[in-house]
Design a protein around this motif. Structure first.
Motif, short mmCIF file in Angstrom:
data_model
loop_
_atom_site.label_atom_id
_atom_site.label_comp_id
_atom_site.label_asym_id
_atom_site.label_seq_id
_atom_site.Cartn_x
_atom_site.Cartn_y
_atom_site.Cartn_z
N SER A 55 0.85 -1.19 0.00
CA SER A 55 0.00 0.00 0.00
C SER A 55 0.88 1.24 0.00
N VAL A 56 0.33 2.34 -0.51
CA VAL A 56 1.15 3.53 -0.73
C VAL A 56 0.91 4.58 0.36
N ASN A 57 1.84 5.48 0.46
CA ASN A 57 1.79 6.61 1.38
C ASN A 57 0.78 7.62 0.85
N ILE A 58 -0.26 7.92 1.62
CA ILE A 58 -1.24 8.92 1.18
C ILE A 58 -1.28 10.10 2.15
N THR A 59 -0.18 10.31 2.89
CA THR A 59 -0.10 11.51 3.72
C THR A 59 0.20 12.71 2.82
N SER A 60 0.26 13.88 3.43
CA SER A 60 0.44 15.12 2.67
C SER A 60 1.89 15.40 2.29
N ASP A 61 2.77 14.44 2.50
CA ASP A 61 4.17 14.65 2.12
C ASP A 61 4.27 14.79 0.60
N PRO A 62 4.89 15.87 0.10
CA PRO A 62 4.91 16.09 -1.36
C PRO A 62 5.86 15.16 -2.10
N GLU A 63 6.84 14.58 -1.42
CA GLU A 63 7.82 13.74 -2.10
C GLU A 63 7.40 12.27 -2.15
N THR A 64 6.97 11.74 -1.01
CA THR A 64 6.65 10.31 -0.95
C THR A 64 5.16 10.03 -0.78
N GLY A 65 4.38 11.07 -0.47
CA GLY A 65 2.95 10.90 -0.31
C GLY A 65 2.20 11.49 -1.49
N ILE A 66 1.04 12.08 -1.21
CA ILE A 66 0.24 12.67 -2.30
C ILE A 66 0.10 14.18 -2.09
N GLY A 67 1.09 14.77 -1.43
CA GLY A 67 1.05 16.20 -1.18
C GLY A 67 1.12 17.04 -2.43
N SER A 68 1.61 16.48 -3.52
CA SER A 68 1.69 17.23 -4.78
C SER A 68 0.47 17.01 -5.66
N TRP A 69 -0.48 16.20 -5.20
CA TRP A 69 -1.66 15.92 -6.00
C TRP A 69 -2.65 17.08 -5.93
N SER A 70 -3.45 17.20 -6.97
CA SER A 70 -4.58 18.12 -6.97
C SER A 70 -5.84 17.34 -6.60
N TYR A 71 -6.93 18.06 -6.37
CA TYR A 71 -8.19 17.37 -6.10
C TYR A 71 -8.58 16.48 -7.28
N ASP A 72 -8.34 16.94 -8.49
CA ASP A 72 -8.73 16.15 -9.65
C ASP A 72 -7.90 14.86 -9.74
N ASP A 73 -6.63 14.93 -9.33
CA ASP A 73 -5.82 13.70 -9.27
C ASP A 73 -6.43 12.72 -8.28
N PHE A 74 -6.82 13.25 -7.12
CA PHE A 74 -7.40 12.42 -6.07
C PHE A 74 -8.73 11.82 -6.53
N ARG A 75 -9.57 12.65 -7.13
CA ARG A 75 -10.87 12.18 -7.60
C ARG A 75 -10.70 11.10 -8.65
N ARG A 76 -9.75 11.29 -9.54
CA ARG A 76 -9.54 10.32 -10.61
C ARG A 76 -9.11 8.96 -10.06
N ALA A 77 -8.32 8.98 -8.98
CA ALA A 77 -7.89 7.72 -8.39
C ALA A 77 -9.07 6.97 -7.78
N LEU A 78 -9.92 7.67 -7.01
CA LEU A 78 -11.03 7.00 -6.36
C LEU A 78 -12.16 6.67 -7.32
N HIS A 79 -12.47 7.60 -8.20
CA HIS A 79 -13.63 7.42 -9.08
C HIS A 79 -13.31 6.57 -10.30
N ASP A 80 -12.09 6.72 -10.83
CA ASP A 80 -11.74 6.04 -12.08
C ASP A 80 -10.68 4.96 -11.92
N GLY A 81 -10.00 4.90 -10.76
CA GLY A 81 -8.97 3.89 -10.58
C GLY A 81 -7.72 4.17 -11.39
N ILE A 82 -7.36 5.45 -11.54
CA ILE A 82 -6.19 5.84 -12.33
C ILE A 82 -5.32 6.78 -11.50
#
Length: 651
Positions: free
Chosen positions: A85-112
């Motif tokens: 499983s991956v790091n989903i904390t707000s860390d920009p280097e190893t987590g998803i801190g560099s993601w936008s809302y649309d990146d997040f939505r695409r992962a949950l809604h579309d699996g991408i």
């Protein structure tokens, strides 16, 4: 859930590889229009997101054992290697801190993923695609507030060609359609809320539904049950649930993990309740229960089981196994003890389509949870064939109508795959005895004296008080605990060399050890072993210990109420308390009577209080019509254990 993902990924990876040539880059998939999300979400939105993350059970999968929450690193073993499983904390280097809302939505809604790669369905995006837009925003607000943890994601250990994510495209084309949840017209608001929680956020179908050869849920058999990591996630389609559950008891089970006189949670579902469902509001749990009890029945729902009786010889030997190993706690009729021991009669986990749950629990045991106490493992006491007989017996007795489909081969396979205690292997069933004598300088039983006692016992001396005296004479400064350990160590090889079943040997060693514990205590040393063949309390210091009967076979003989063993006044008070109860009494009743009698006469010896209750209850059981001898013994034994355990901590 780790168990869910482990089972599921193995099938999906095989399909992804087989159909990988159909792939096209995920980056070409359509993306939704940009959605505006507040740069600094308010606390209320974050709190709602935290609640939704609990409902979606996000944290357990994204947290390694002993690791920081949501920092990833949990290994999921599959036949094709290990996924992490991956790091989903707000860390920009190893987590998803560099993601936008649309990146997040695409992962949950579309699996991408953000980089356009397809997610493996260890992430249940096929359920999360139903999460509505407002809830996605709240979840995003929450994960953005998670403390940053700089923890690189481990490389997946998947062998070629299973590490090619492009192969997931074929599976997606066949089985995945992104779609947000839409309420069903004509249904109540509560029903639709429950459907949303069960189908989307809770992704309940992932564990409770069978899958086809390609690893996709069989839509026509959704929620009808499936095997998962040694357990069987039972049929929770509305038809099956409505036959066994009422709404209020189902809500209580989802909230606490136990339902009075029905069942107690264990296995993967225990994690779900501990980490997710126990945090939900009563209104949401009620909505889930409403939906589950009235959801559209799947077209391929299995017909109710029609249990067949065991052959007479199998039934007879299985019934003896039950009396010897289970009846004292679960009661002769499988009713359990209210407040302490779950019932087996009518227990949904017992009568599931497959016997895996009963086998796993018998092999592994259970920790204490909810209203119920711990259960020991029986793996070291019973062979594969005996466990199969016992499992089939409880699945077909007391009105249970499950199919008696457990086999010795099945138990053997489960013994190899589940987490059986070390003493539960077949090799350990040889009744190994502890080695006496530890590291230099460690105090323990004297090996030479223990060896001499073993020879004395093997020669026929079973006089426990005399054996206690022998050890204390040889080791004058021995503490009572050392004396008991010495006698148990001395007697164990003698018992191991005797004939009979392993559980008989364990029972005899337990009886001997309890008697030694009583005799090694000064206040108990002068008290002879009681001649009555029932459980008995003996004073030991400021407390008391229990002495087991030499046998639970033959007619039940109760102590004479002549005042010689127990004061007549206490017997009278015990008779008033117990009265003429319905048998068997719940465990809470015995504990309550013990506490009440101790409070009424604070100067009475605890052993006298316990024995007054045991003697009185024994007479009640003896006089009750329609009870077999084994039932009588089991009723008195379980009652005595409850009373003694209660009084041991009273003063």
């Amino acid at each position: 859930m780790t168990a869910r993902t482990t089972t599921r990924i193995g099938m999906l990876l095989g399909l992804a590889t087989a159909l990988g040539s159909f792939g096209a880059p995920a980056a070409s998939a359509q993306t939704p229009a940009q959605v505006s999300v507040p740069a600094f979400p308010d606390d209320a939105l974050v709190a709602r997101g935290e609640y939704l993350a609990r409902a979606a059970d996000c944290m357990p999968c994204h947290t390694a054992p002993g690791g920081k929450p949501y920092a990833g690193g949990l290994g999921l073993n599959t036949p094709f290697g290990t996924l992490y499983s991956v790091n989903i904390t707000s860390d920009p280097e190893t987590g998803i801190g560099s993601w936008s809302y649309d990146d997040f939505r695409r992962a949950l809604h579309d699996g991408i993923r953000k980089d356009g790669a397809y997610l493996y369905p260890a992430m249940p995006f096929d359920a999360y695609t139903g999460i509505v837009e407002d809830d996605l925003r709240a979840l995003w607000a929450y994960v953005r507030r998670l403390p940053a943890v700089n923890q690189p994601n481990p490389e997946n250990g998947l062998a070629f060609p299973f590490d090619i994510r492009l192969g997931m495209l074929a599976w997606r084309e066949l089985f995945f359609r992104p779609a947000s949840f839409v309420p069903t017209p004509g249904r109540s608001e509560e029903w639709n809320r429950g459907a949303y929680l069960v189908e989307a956020l809770g992704h309940c179908s992932d564990c409770h539904s069978p899958r086809n050869i390609m690893g996709a849920i069989k839509g026509k058999a959704a929620f009808t049950g499936s095997e998962i990591d040694g357990f069987y996630a039972p049929d929770i389609a509305s038809g099956a649930l409505a036959r066994m559950w009422q709404k209020d008891t189902l809500v209580q089970f989802l909230k606490t993990g136990s339902a009075p006189q029905k069942t107690s949670v264990f296995g993967p579902m225990a994690e779900v309740i501990h980490d997710s469902l126990s945090y939900l509001t009563d209104a949401d749990l009620a909505a889930m229960a409403t939906y589950l009890l009235d959801s559209p029945p799947p077209p391929d729902a299995p017909a109710p089981q029609k249990g067949s009786p065991l052959p007479p010889m199998v039934h007879a030997r299985a019934a003896k196994l039950y009396v010897d190993n289970c009846a004292a706690c679960h009661q002769p009729q499988g009713t359990g003890l209210e407040g302490s021991i779950p019932p087996l009669a009518g227990n949904p986990a017992v009568i599931a389509a497959e016997p895996y749950n009963v086998i796993t629990v018998a092999l592994q045991g259970l920790p204490a949870g909810g209203r119920y106490g711990a259960m020991p493992s029986f793996a070291g006491r019973l062979s594969d064939a005996q466990l199969a007989d016992l499992v089939n017996y409880v699945r077909t007795s007391w009105g249970n109508t499950a199919t008696p489909n457990a086999t010795a081969r099945m138990v053997a396979a489960w013994r190899e795959s589940v987490r059986v205690p070390d003493y539960g292997t077949q090799a350990a069933a040889a009744f190994d005895c502890a080695q006496v004598g530890g590291a230099p300088g460690n105090r323990g039983p004297d090996p030479k004296v223990v060896a001499a006692l073993t020879a004395e016992i093997a020669g026929g001396n079973r006089d426990v008080p005399a054996l206690v005296d022998s050890y204390e004479a040889a080791v004058p400064d021995a503490a009572p605990a050392e004396v008991v350990d010495a006698l148990a160590s001395a007697y164990c090889p003698v018992v191991a060399a005797s004939g009979g079943e392993t559980y008989d040997k364990l029972a005899e060693l337990s009886r001997f050890t309890l008697q030694a514990a009583a005799d090694a205590s000064e206040p108990a040393a002068a008290v002879p072993f009681p001649s009555v063949p029932v459980i008995w309390a003996v004073p030991a210091g400021a407390s008391l210990v229990q002495r087991e009967p030499r046998s639970l076979a033959g007619p039940l003989t109760c102590p004479s109420p002549d005042g010689k063993r127990v004061p007549l006044a206490l017997l009278a008070d015990a008779g008033t308390l117990i009265g003429t109860p319905t048998l068997p009494v719940p465990g809470t009743a015995g504990a309550g009577w013990a506490s009440a009698l101790a409070k009424k006469d604070p100067k009475a010896r605890l052993s006298d209080i316990a024995n007054a209750l045991i003697s009185t209850y024994c007479d009640v059981v003896k006089g009750a019509p329609g009870l077999e001898e084994a039932q009588q013994h089991a009723f008195v034994q379980a009652f005595g254990q409850q009373v003694i355990q209660t009084l041991q901590t009273t003063r």
